[in-house]
Design a protein around this motif. Structure first.
Motif, mmCIF file in Angstrom:
data_model
loop_
_atom_site.group_PDB
_atom_site.id
_atom_site.type_symbol
_atom_site.label_atom_id
_atom_site.label_comp_id
_atom_site.label_asym_id
_atom_site.label_seq_id
_atom_site.Cartn_x
_atom_site.Cartn_y
_atom_site.Cartn_z
ATOM 1 N N GLY A 14 3.205 2.339 -3.230
ATOM 2 C CA GLY A 14 1.624 3.299 -3.307
ATOM 3 C C GLY A 14 2.725 4.394 -3.415
ATOM 4 O O GLY A 14 2.799 5.879 -4.498
ATOM 5 N N GLN A 66 -7.070 7.261 1.765
ATOM 6 C CA GLN A 66 -7.024 6.000 1.989
ATOM 7 C C GLN A 66 -7.005 5.137 2.942
ATOM 8 O O GLN A 66 -8.245 3.978 3.349
ATOM 9 C CB GLN A 66 -6.394 5.021 0.939
ATOM 10 C CG GLN A 66 -6.111 5.699 -0.636
ATOM 11 C CD GLN A 66 -5.653 4.847 -2.032
ATOM 12 O OE1 GLN A 66 -4.491 4.450 -0.997
ATOM 13 N NE2 GLN A 66 -4.956 4.905 -2.558
ATOM 14 N N PHE A 76 -3.360 -2.836 0.196
ATOM 15 C CA PHE A 76 -4.139 -2.522 0.419
ATOM 16 C C PHE A 76 -5.056 -3.776 1.014
ATOM 17 O O PHE A 76 -5.752 -3.502 2.113
ATOM 18 C CB PHE A 76 -4.735 -1.920 -0.499
ATOM 19 C CG PHE A 76 -6.131 -0.680 0.229
ATOM 20 C CD1 PHE A 76 -5.950 0.171 0.708
ATOM 21 C CD2 PHE A 76 -7.262 -1.220 -0.372
ATOM 22 C CE1 PHE A 76 -7.086 1.181 1.150
ATOM 23 C CE2 PHE A 76 -8.470 -0.455 -0.177
ATOM 24 C CZ PHE A 76 -8.095 0.498 1.541
ATOM 25 N N GLU A 77 -4.991 -4.414 0.108
ATOM 26 C CA GLU A 77 -6.287 -6.186 0.490
ATOM 27 C C GLU A 77 -6.082 -6.603 1.248
ATOM 28 O O GLU A 77 -7.010 -7.092 2.375
ATOM 29 C CB GLU A 77 -7.044 -6.315 -0.797
ATOM 30 C CG GLU A 77 -7.937 -7.088 -1.270
ATOM 31 C CD GLU A 77 -7.531 -8.842 -1.104
ATOM 32 O OE1 GLU A 77 -6.279 -8.802 -1.703
ATOM 33 O OE2 GLU A 77 -8.361 -8.903 -0.861
ATOM 34 N N LEU A 125 -9.722 1.082 5.192
ATOM 35 C CA LEU A 125 -8.943 0.228 6.364
ATOM 36 C C LEU A 125 -9.721 0.549 7.839
ATOM 37 O O LEU A 125 -9.754 -0.290 8.230
ATOM 38 C CB LEU A 125 -7.525 1.070 6.230
ATOM 39 C CG LEU A 125 -6.788 0.725 4.942
ATOM 40 C CD1 LEU A 125 -4.832 0.728 5.182
ATOM 41 C CD2 LEU A 125 -7.083 -0.770 4.584
ATOM 42 N N LEU A 161 -2.838 9.228 0.977
ATOM 43 C CA LEU A 161 -2.761 8.020 1.679
ATOM 44 C C LEU A 161 -4.499 8.536 3.137
ATOM 45 O O LEU A 161 -5.129 7.221 3.309
ATOM 46 C CB LEU A 161 -1.658 7.796 2.912
ATOM 47 C CG LEU A 161 -0.135 7.640 2.199
ATOM 48 C CD1 LEU A 161 1.142 7.195 2.758
ATOM 49 C CD2 LEU A 161 -0.402 5.807 1.991
ATOM 50 N N LEU A 177 -6.561 -4.169 4.532
ATOM 51 C CA LEU A 177 -8.219 -4.750 4.398
ATOM 52 C C LEU A 177 -8.657 -5.574 5.157
ATOM 53 O O LEU A 177 -9.236 -5.419 6.085
ATOM 54 C CB LEU A 177 -8.350 -4.707 3.499
ATOM 55 C CG LEU A 177 -9.744 -4.009 2.886
ATOM 56 C CD1 LEU A 177 -10.229 -2.356 4.306
ATOM 57 C CD2 LEU A 177 -10.501 -3.738 1.704
ATOM 58 N N TRP A 183 0.824 -1.123 -0.491
ATOM 59 C CA TRP A 183 0.276 -0.712 -0.190
ATOM 60 C C TRP A 183 0.910 1.137 -0.325
ATOM 61 O O TRP A 183 0.598 2.117 -0.759
ATOM 62 C CB TRP A 183 -0.863 0.151 1.799
ATOM 63 C CG TRP A 183 -1.806 1.102 1.524
ATOM 64 C CD1 TRP A 183 -2.216 1.303 0.778
ATOM 65 C CD2 TRP A 183 -2.405 1.872 2.200
ATOM 66 N NE1 TRP A 183 -3.257 2.805 0.699
ATOM 67 C CE2 TRP A 183 -2.895 2.237 1.977
ATOM 68 C CE3 TRP A 183 -1.455 1.572 3.936
ATOM 69 C CZ2 TRP A 183 -3.643 4.495 3.132
ATOM 70 C CZ3 TRP A 183 -2.081 3.166 4.952
ATOM 71 C CH2 TRP A 183 -3.311 3.540 3.909
ATOM 72 N N GLN A 215 0.726 -2.089 -5.116
ATOM 73 C CA GLN A 215 -0.411 -1.313 -3.930
ATOM 74 C C GLN A 215 -1.286 -1.702 -3.841
ATOM 75 O O GLN A 215 -2.187 -2.020 -2.216
ATOM 76 C CB GLN A 215 -0.503 0.009 -4.920
ATOM 77 C CG GLN A 215 -1.025 1.025 -3.593
ATOM 78 C CD GLN A 215 -2.056 2.352 -3.946
ATOM 79 O OE1 GLN A 215 -2.484 2.569 -5.188
ATOM 80 N NE2 GLN A 215 -1.703 3.148 -3.046
ATOM 81 N N ARG A 216 -2.596 -2.743 -4.933
ATOM 82 C CA ARG A 216 -3.935 -3.146 -4.676
ATOM 83 C C ARG A 216 -3.875 -4.534 -4.168
ATOM 84 O O ARG A 216 -4.829 -4.336 -2.491
ATOM 85 C CB ARG A 216 -4.813 -3.285 -5.969
ATOM 86 C CG ARG A 216 -5.375 -1.998 -6.409
ATOM 87 C CD ARG A 216 -6.838 -0.951 -5.687
ATOM 88 N NE ARG A 216 -7.791 -2.133 -5.726
ATOM 89 C CZ ARG A 216 -8.375 -1.827 -6.751
ATOM 90 N NH1 ARG A 216 -8.591 -0.639 -7.766
ATOM 91 N NH2 ARG A 216 -9.509 -2.361 -6.162
#
Ligand SMILES: [Fe+2]
Ligand SMILES: [Fe+2]
Length: 341
Positions: free
Chosen positions: A151, A256, A187-188, A260, A253, A191, A147, A183-184
């Motif tokens: 990122g 986003q 992030f996942e 999260l 950030l 999450l 992320w 990045q995805r």
């Protein structure tokens, strides 16, 4: 090879201009025209030596960062929590190796060999991004790296797709597509952890806390302490200053992190309505300098690992070179036979 060292955008001293050969003067003129038109410089074009040197430095540092950056994440491949996570992480680490290869190839078009760049890296003479000298202590670090570190790489690299040096800009286009996936996936991971058990959530928050400041420092020192930036911008290599990119990244950030349901370890983040820029709290630039000088938590380990991987891979390079020589010999004898027929 051009002898001129006068950077574009700066008036040359009278005697320096007089020292130029007609060929170099015409080359400089053409180079200045390309930069003024915001067009692209290609490997066979004449370019000032300072431009060439600056690009070799930047592209090789970038390539080294991709290769060294494989280590902190490769560290977790065998410990990924599921088969799915393991295959995603393996794909990501392989992508980083590919990024290194595109970039070494781009740097080679400037007349520096891959061996020279690799020798400088293993000798500890070349720099790479300071971020990769921090340890990856929990699985959540894979999320935070994807992320925040990837990122930050995207923020930095999207403008580089328009860099004036053609091979660098083109390499960046593909790299950026892959960085988006990185990045995805990060992030996942975060999450899922943030919505998991209290212990998983705490692990995610801890990782974000540790990677926040180092990821902001990836953009390099503040503008007034970044000696190469101005020239790099005049040459259309760099498009935005370190602080400008850092501010954009913080804004990304800040938005986003709400999705999260986590927090950033900085209570000074705010959007300044007057300047229309995101601001953040102070960063420890002394720590940044220490890490860059080789005294970060993992510098010695990263370099040692690269040295042993390089030595272990010597037989592969020799085999590849022997195979290439054999193929070339075969090709030239076929060509000779064709010519004789
Ligand atoms: Fe990468
Ligand atoms: Fe990446």
């Amino acid at each position: 090879m051009a002898r001129n060292v006068q950077p574009a955008g700066q008036p040359a001293p009278q005697n320096a201009m007089e020292a130029l050969t007609p060929e170099d003067a015409a080359g400089q003129e053409n180079f200045d025209r390309i930069i003024a038109k915001d067009s692209r410089v290609e490997p066979k074009d004449w370019m000032p030596e300072a431009y060439r040197r600056s690009l070799v430095r930047q592209i090789s540092q970038h390539a080294h960062s991709e290769i060294i950056g494989m280590q902190p994440e490769a560290n977790w491949i065998t410990r990924a929590p599921s088969l799915k996570r393991k295959s995603i992480l393996m794909a990501k680490v392989q992508d980083e190796a590919g990024h290194g290869l595109y970039l070494y190839s781009a740097a080679e078009t400037l007349g520096t060999t891959r061996d020279e760049m690799m020798d400088a890296l293993v000798a500890g003479k070349a720099r790479y991004s300071s971020i990769f000298n921090y340890p990856t202590v929990t699985w959540a670090d894979m999320g935070a790296i994807g992320w925040m570190v990837d990122g930050a790489a995207i923020c930095n690299q999207v403008p580089l797709c328009r860099a004036s040096y053609g091979p660098y800009g083109r390499a960046m286009v593909r790299v950026c597509k892959e960085e988006s996936f990185h990045q995805r996936q990060g992030f996942e991971i975060l999450l899922e952890l943030a919505n998991g058990t209290p212990a998983q959530r705490a692990m995610a928050q801890d990782a974000v806390n540790r990677w926040y400041a180092p990821s902001l420092m990836m953009f390099g020192p503040p503008d007034d302490d970044s000696p190469n930036s101005k020239q790099s911008m005049a040459w259309n290599i760099k498009r935005f200053s370190n602080d400008e990119l850092r501010s954009r990244f913080v804004g990304m950030l800040a938005e986003q992190v709400k999705v999260l349901g986590l927090t950033l370890p900085d209570d000074e983040i705010r959007f300044n309505e007057d300047t229309k820029k995101w601001e953040h709290g102070p960063l420890d630039w002394e720590e940044f300098k220490e890490v860059l000088a080789g005294r970060g938590p993992c510098n010695a380990q990263r370099l040692e690992r690269r040295r042993s991987a390089h030595a272990d891979g010597a037989w592969v390079r020799e085999a590849a070179a022997a195979y290439a020589a054999k193929q070339a010999a075969k090709q030239s004898s076929t060509n000779a036979q064709k010519a004789a027929a």
